[in-house]
Design a protein around this motif. Structure first.
Motif, PDB file in Angstrom:
ATOM      1  N   ALA A  87       7.420  -2.522   8.296  1.00  8.69           N
ATOM      2  CA  ALA A  87       7.390  -3.862   8.876  1.00  8.69           C
ATOM      3  C   ALA A  87       6.443  -3.925  10.066  1.00  8.69           C
ATOM      4  O   ALA A  87       5.725  -4.917  10.248  1.00  8.69           O
ATOM      5  N   ALA A  88       6.412  -2.876  10.879  1.00 12.70           N
ATOM      6  CA  ALA A  88       5.535  -2.878  12.058  1.00 12.70           C
ATOM      7  C   ALA A  88       4.069  -2.998  11.637  1.00 12.70           C
ATOM      8  O   ALA A  88       3.297  -3.732  12.261  1.00 12.70           O
ATOM      9  N   ALA A  89       3.684  -2.290  10.590  1.00 10.33           N
ATOM     10  CA  ALA A  89       2.296  -2.361  10.112  1.00 10.33           C
ATOM     11  C   ALA A  89       1.977  -3.760   9.602  1.00 10.33           C
ATOM     12  O   ALA A  89       0.911  -4.312   9.891  1.00 10.33           O
ATOM     13  N   VAL A  90       2.911  -4.352   8.859  1.00 11.47           N
ATOM     14  CA  VAL A  90       2.687  -5.705   8.341  1.00 11.47           C
ATOM     15  C   VAL A  90       2.535  -6.686   9.498  1.00 11.47           C
ATOM     16  O   VAL A  90       1.653  -7.552   9.487  1.00 11.47           O
ATOM     17  N   ARG A  91       3.366  -6.541  10.518  1.00  5.12           N
ATOM     18  CA  ARG A  91       3.288  -7.455  11.665  1.00  5.12           C
ATOM     19  C   ARG A  91       1.966  -7.310  12.416  1.00  5.12           C
ATOM     20  O   ARG A  91       1.352  -8.306  12.799  1.00  5.12           O
ATOM     21  N   VAL A  92       1.515  -6.074  12.619  1.00  6.60           N
ATOM     22  CA  VAL A  92       0.242  -5.861  13.320  1.00  6.60           C
ATOM     23  C   VAL A  92      -0.919  -6.418  12.491  1.00  6.60           C
ATOM     24  O   VAL A  92      -1.775  -7.146  13.009  1.00  6.60           O
ATOM     25  N   LEU A  93      -0.965  -6.090  11.213  1.00  2.90           N
ATOM     26  CA  LEU A  93      -2.040  -6.577  10.353  1.00  2.90           C
ATOM     27  C   LEU A  93      -2.012  -8.098  10.240  1.00  2.90           C
ATOM     28  O   LEU A  93      -3.061  -8.752  10.230  1.00  2.90           O
ATOM     29  N   THR A  94      -0.818  -8.666  10.178  1.00  6.06           N
ATOM     30  CA  THR A  94      -0.699 -10.125  10.134  1.00  6.06           C
ATOM     31  C   THR A  94      -1.141 -10.749  11.449  1.00  6.06           C
ATOM     32  O   THR A  94      -1.779 -11.804  11.456  1.00  6.06           O
ATOM     33  N   GLY A  95      -0.841 -10.091  12.561  1.00  4.91           N
ATOM     34  CA  GLY A  95      -1.296 -10.580  13.860  1.00  4.91           C
ATOM     35  C   GLY A  95      -2.812 -10.644  13.936  1.00  4.91           C
ATOM     36  O   GLY A  95      -3.384 -11.607  14.470  1.00  4.91           O
ATOM     37  N   VAL A  96      -3.477  -9.643  13.380  1.00  3.45           N
ATOM     38  CA  VAL A  96      -4.942  -9.648  13.336  1.00  3.45           C
ATOM     39  C   VAL A  96      -5.434 -10.813  12.473  1.00  3.45           C
ATOM     40  O   VAL A  96      -6.375 -11.523  12.831  1.00  3.45           O
ATOM     41  N   PHE A  97      -4.784 -11.016  11.342  1.00  3.19           N
ATOM     42  CA  PHE A  97      -5.131 -12.112  10.429  1.00  3.19           C
ATOM     43  C   PHE A  97      -4.973 -13.460  11.138  1.00  3.19           C
ATOM     44  O   PHE A  97      -5.853 -14.323  11.061  1.00  3.19           O
ATOM     45  N   LEU A  98      -3.868 -13.623  11.835  1.00  2.99           N
ATOM     46  CA  LEU A  98      -3.617 -14.870  12.563  1.00  2.99           C
ATOM     47  C   LEU A  98      -4.620 -15.048  13.702  1.00  2.99           C
ATOM     48  O   LEU A  98      -5.073 -16.164  13.958  1.00  2.99           O
ATOM     49  N   LEU A  99      -4.983 -13.964  14.357  1.00  5.82           N
ATOM     50  CA  LEU A  99      -5.997 -14.043  15.415  1.00  5.82           C
ATOM     51  C   LEU A  99      -7.321 -14.548  14.852  1.00  5.82           C
ATOM     52  O   LEU A  99      -8.030 -15.327  15.500  1.00  5.82           O
ATOM     53  N   GLY A 100      -7.654 -14.137  13.641  1.00  3.58           N
ATOM     54  CA  GLY A 100      -8.854 -14.651  12.979  1.00  3.58           C
ATOM     55  C   GLY A 100      -8.775 -16.153  12.774  1.00  3.58           C
ATOM     56  O   GLY A 100      -9.749 -16.882  12.994  1.00  3.58           O
ATOM     57  N   ALA A 101      -7.613 -16.646  12.368  1.00  3.34           N
ATOM     58  CA  ALA A 101      -7.430 -18.089  12.189  1.00  3.34           C
ATOM     59  C   ALA A 101      -7.549 -18.816  13.520  1.00  3.34           C
ATOM     60  O   ALA A 101      -8.163 -19.892  13.601  1.00  3.34           O
ATOM     61  N   ALA A 147       7.873  -9.501   6.457  1.00  9.12           N
ATOM     62  CA  ALA A 147       7.482  -8.179   6.976  1.00  9.12           C
ATOM     63  C   ALA A 147       8.527  -7.087   6.785  1.00  9.12           C
ATOM     64  O   ALA A 147       8.192  -5.962   6.411  1.00  9.12           O
ATOM     65  N   ASP A 148       9.775  -7.377   7.029  1.00  8.22           N
ATOM     66  CA  ASP A 148      10.806  -6.343   6.944  1.00  8.22           C
ATOM     67  C   ASP A 148      11.618  -6.386   5.649  1.00  8.22           C
ATOM     68  O   ASP A 148      12.663  -5.752   5.538  1.00  8.22           O
ATOM     69  N   ALA A 149      11.132  -7.092   4.658  1.00  8.69           N
ATOM     70  CA  ALA A 149      11.894  -7.293   3.422  1.00  8.69           C
ATOM     71  C   ALA A 149      12.243  -5.974   2.726  1.00  8.69           C
ATOM     72  O   ALA A 149      13.385  -5.783   2.298  1.00  8.69           O
ATOM     73  N   GLU A 150      11.286  -5.074   2.604  1.00  3.21           N
ATOM     74  CA  GLU A 150      11.586  -3.808   1.914  1.00  3.21           C
ATOM     75  C   GLU A 150      12.497  -2.929   2.754  1.00  3.21           C
ATOM     76  O   GLU A 150      13.399  -2.285   2.222  1.00  3.21           O
ATOM     77  N   GLU A 151      12.271  -2.899   4.053  1.00  2.00           N
ATOM     78  CA  GLU A 151      13.135  -2.089   4.915  1.00  2.00           C
ATOM     79  C   GLU A 151      14.576  -2.595   4.843  1.00  2.00           C
ATOM     80  O   GLU A 151      15.511  -1.805   4.733  1.00  2.00           O
ATOM     81  N   LYS A 152      14.773  -3.910   4.886  1.00  2.89           N
ATOM     82  CA  LYS A 152      16.124  -4.474   4.795  1.00  2.89           C
ATOM     83  C   LYS A 152      16.736  -4.224   3.424  1.00  2.89           C
ATOM     84  O   LYS A 152      17.926  -3.923   3.324  1.00  2.89           O
ATOM     85  N   ALA A 153      15.945  -4.334   2.370  1.00  4.07           N
ATOM     86  CA  ALA A 153      16.462  -4.084   1.025  1.00  4.07           C
ATOM     87  C   ALA A 153      16.918  -2.640   0.898  1.00  4.07           C
ATOM     88  O   ALA A 153      17.967  -2.358   0.303  1.00  4.07           O
ATOM     89  N   LEU A 154      16.176  -1.715   1.469  1.00  5.45           N
ATOM     90  CA  LEU A 154      16.533  -0.304   1.416  1.00  5.45           C
ATOM     91  C   LEU A 154      17.797  -0.046   2.227  1.00  5.45           C
ATOM     92  O   LEU A 154      18.681   0.688   1.791  1.00  5.45           O
TER      93      LEU A 154
END
Length: 141
Positions: free
Chosen positions: A72-86, A121-128
């Motif tokens: 989830a942390a990686a998804v959040r960081v990568l998404t933050g970069v994506f949002l910064l681009g927007a 972001a945390d969907a797989e971690e929560k499912a596990l």
């Protein structure tokens, strides 16, 4: 479709799309930018450089997709970069005016997909975690 499957699919799409787009910019330079094929060598150099960076960004998404669970942390960081681009695109719009319609469409995609990725972001971690917490069925007699 579960949230975990949606996350995995979206992370894979982000990775492959970013690698492809980045390589497209590296290979075509100015010709890869709608309406800017005659921007000159400085913009061509900049575009090809940023294309390589964007391809690397896509590889980071693909790395995340190969983890189990997707961190989830990686998804959040990568998404933050994506949002910064927007946000950068919105700043450009405010300062320089409306870009090519394709760029406007990309901005909309970035603004819609970012909240979705933050939510998933945390969907797989929560499912596990849910799978580990679920008690086992009692043995049958």
């Amino acid at each position: 479709m579960t949230r975990a499957k949606a996350l995995r699919g979206l992370v894979l799409v982000m990775g492959y799309a970013c690698v492809a787009i980045g390589l497209f910019h590296v290979l075509l330079g100015n010709a890869s930018i709608p309406g800017e094929s005659s921007a000159g060598p400085t913009i061509d150099s900049l575009g090809r450089f940023f294309g390589a960076i964007f391809a690397g960004y896509g590889l980071a998404w693909l790395w995340a997709a190969r983890q189990s669970p997707i961190p989830a942390a990686a998804v959040r960081v990568l998404t933050g970069v994506f949002l910064l681009g927007a946000i950068g695109r919105l700043l450009s719009l405010a300062v320089e005016g409306w870009p090519h319609a394709f760029q406007v469409m990309l901005t909309v995609v970035e603004l819609v997909v970012s909240p979705l990725l933050f939510w998933l972001a945390d969907a797989e971690e929560k499912a596990l975690q849910g799978a580990r917490v679920t008690p086992a069925a009692p043995p049958s007699p």
